[in-house]
Write an enzyme that holds these catalytic residues in place. Structure first.
Site: not given
Ligand code: BGC
Length: 255
Positions: A143, A156
């Site tokens: 991410s 996360y």
């Molecule tokens: C997350 C989302 C978030 C996005 C942008 C992703 O990795 O799971 O919740 O909106 O990143 O910030």
């Protein structure tokens, strides 16, 4: 580009980005093993959809936070399709809780599904690939938050930061075996993980405004990167992350 003859495992392959990845790899001719635990119905539907592509997809009831279940996924690829070439560590969850209010249970869930599964998925896949002797591809769905704080989603971010270093460190360790380890770091994608934001017009407007491209990504726009990374064109990429965020991380209010 073709993935004919290639065999992949995609964790979290029955929804969101994972599902798009399964479809993209299947369209290129790969055989695929996916796990399911929470949503057997979605899995059965996906298998039916893919039957049209040659029925080279098999679903296995597996909890990717358990190493034994991950082993079953990898073993199923080998027993059913003869080998393993591509491991996509995609399964992911978030709790949207801060450092102050995350419980031990929430922390464990996020770390186990996101980071532990990617770590042991990498280990198990790489062991098979080394035994096969002709390299392989490991793709970790991280991410923008592998590197960029998301206040209110702390565990996360930790898990994705861990996947960032897993990608880099395992990429270095496995390079002599021609096993390439690459991360894909999406920004906001229109998937179930962002359901609450997409359903709330104010939240969606705020999110869109923060993205230079002005919109979330479609899962297919992330899956196409995974397909590229699995193919011949990505033969010199390892130990790094491809960020695909519509410019999100580079934007600033100009203060
Ligand atoms: C997350 C989302 C978030 C996005 C942008 C992703 O990795 O799971 O919740 O909106 O990143 O910030």
């Amino acid at each position: 580009m073709t993935l004919h003859g290639k065999v992949a495992v995609v964790t979290g392959g029955n929804s969101g980005i994972g599902k798009a990845v399964v479809l993209a790899l299947a369209e290129l001719g790969a055989s695929i093993v996916i796990d399911y635990i929470s949503d057997e119905k979605a899995e059965v539907q996906l298998e039916a959809q893919l039957r049209g592509l040659g029925d080279r997809v098999i679903g296995v009831k597996a909890d990717v936070s358990k190493v034994d279940d991950l082993r079953t996924l990898v073993d199923t690829a080998v027993t059913t399709f003869g080998r393993l070439d591509i491991m996509v560590n995609n399964a992911g969850v978030e709790t949207r809780t801060s450092v102050l209010d995350t419980t031990e249970e929430q922390y464990a869930k996020v770390m186990d599904i996101n980071l532990k599964s990617a770590f042991f998925g990498t280990q198990l896949a790489a062991t098979k690939m080394i035994a096969q002797g002709d390299g392989g591809r490991i793709i970790n769905m991280t991410s923008v938050h592998e590197d960029w704080p998301m206040p209110g989603n702390t565990a996360y971010c930790l898990s994705k930061g861990g996947m960032r270093m897993l990608t880099r460190t395992a990429g270095v360790e496995l390079a002599p075996h021609n096993i390439l380890v690459v991360g894909v770091g999406p920004g906001a994608v229109d998937t179930p993980i962002n359901k609450a934001t997409v359903a709330d017009p104010d939240a969606l407007r705020t999110l869109d405004a923060a993205i230079p491209m002005g919109r979330l990504a479609e899962p297919e726009e992330i899956a196409s990167i995974v397909a590229f990374l699995a193919g011949d064109g990505a033969s010199y990429l390892t130990a790094t992350t491809i960020i695909a965020d519509g410019g999100l991380m580079q934007s600033s209010p100009g203060l």
